[in-house]
Design a protein around this motif. Structure first.
Motif, short mmCIF file in Angstrom:
data_model
loop_
_atom_site.label_atom_id
_atom_site.label_comp_id
_atom_site.label_asym_id
_atom_site.label_seq_id
_atom_site.Cartn_x
_atom_site.Cartn_y
_atom_site.Cartn_z
N GLY A 10 0.81 -1.22 0.00
CA GLY A 10 0.00 0.00 0.00
C GLY A 10 0.84 1.26 0.00
O GLY A 10 0.55 2.22 -0.72
N LEU A 11 1.90 1.26 0.77
CA LEU A 11 2.78 2.44 0.82
C LEU A 11 3.51 2.64 -0.51
O LEU A 11 3.61 3.78 -1.00
N MET A 12 4.01 1.55 -1.09
CA MET A 12 4.69 1.68 -2.40
C MET A 12 3.72 2.17 -3.46
O MET A 12 4.07 3.05 -4.27
N ILE A 17 1.59 6.40 -6.95
CA ILE A 17 0.41 7.16 -7.36
C ILE A 17 0.67 8.66 -7.23
O ILE A 17 0.32 9.45 -8.12
N LEU A 18 1.30 9.06 -6.13
CA LEU A 18 1.59 10.48 -5.94
C LEU A 18 2.55 11.01 -7.00
O LEU A 18 2.43 12.15 -7.46
N PRO A 25 -3.17 11.20 -14.57
CA PRO A 25 -4.14 10.94 -13.51
C PRO A 25 -4.92 9.63 -13.70
O PRO A 25 -5.23 8.95 -12.73
N MET A 26 -5.20 9.27 -14.96
CA MET A 26 -5.95 8.04 -15.20
C MET A 26 -5.11 6.82 -14.81
O MET A 26 -5.61 5.87 -14.21
N PHE A 27 -3.83 6.86 -15.11
CA PHE A 27 -2.95 5.76 -14.74
C PHE A 27 -2.84 5.66 -13.22
O PHE A 27 -2.80 4.56 -12.66
#
Length: 131
Positions: A10-12, A17-18, A25-27
């Motif tokens: 989750g952290l990775m 994502i950030l 944004p879609m990716f």
């Protein structure tokens, strides 16, 4: 410590994502959705052990299996509705997420009617006849 692996994943994913969100944004959304789906499917596999224990307890206590199955379906509906709502919320669609949660609550209520009926009939049967 499987939870450490899940938190690490989750952290990775969050860091990726950030980093990606500003350019694609879609990716970023797809990455979040697939990470959530992977975690959800991984945890679902763990639930099988719990279901086996609950079925064994129900069999030993004489509780009809239909009640246990109904309760497990209700729990499943709650988890799926929450997961779906969170994915939609991640996409920025709060109003649709609220509708998914509402639909989950309605389905839970529908599934609970037979159990509620049995409880009410049992309580009525315990009351003295003159009341």
């Amino acid at each position: 410590m499987e939870i450490v692996q899940i938190v690490g994943l989750g952290l990775m994913a969050t860091v990726l994502i950030l980093v990606v969100r500003e350019q694609k944004p879609m990716f970023a959304f797809l990455l979040a959705a697939f990470t959530g789906l992977f975690i959800f499917l991984y945890v679902i596999g763990k639930i099988e052990m719990v279901i086996t224990v609950l079925e064994d307890l129900a069999n030993r206590s004489g509780i009809p299996s239909i009640y246990l199955k109904t309760i497990l379906k209700i729990i499943g509906i709650a988890y799926i509705a929450e997961f779906g709502a969170q994915i939609v919320r991640d996409a920025g669609q709060e109003s649709i997420a609220s509708k998914i949660e509402f639909a989950g609550k309605v389905f839970i209520l529908v599934m609970a009617v037979p159990i509620i009926s049995v409880i009410v009939e049992t309580v009525i049967g315990l009351l003295p006849a003159g009341s």
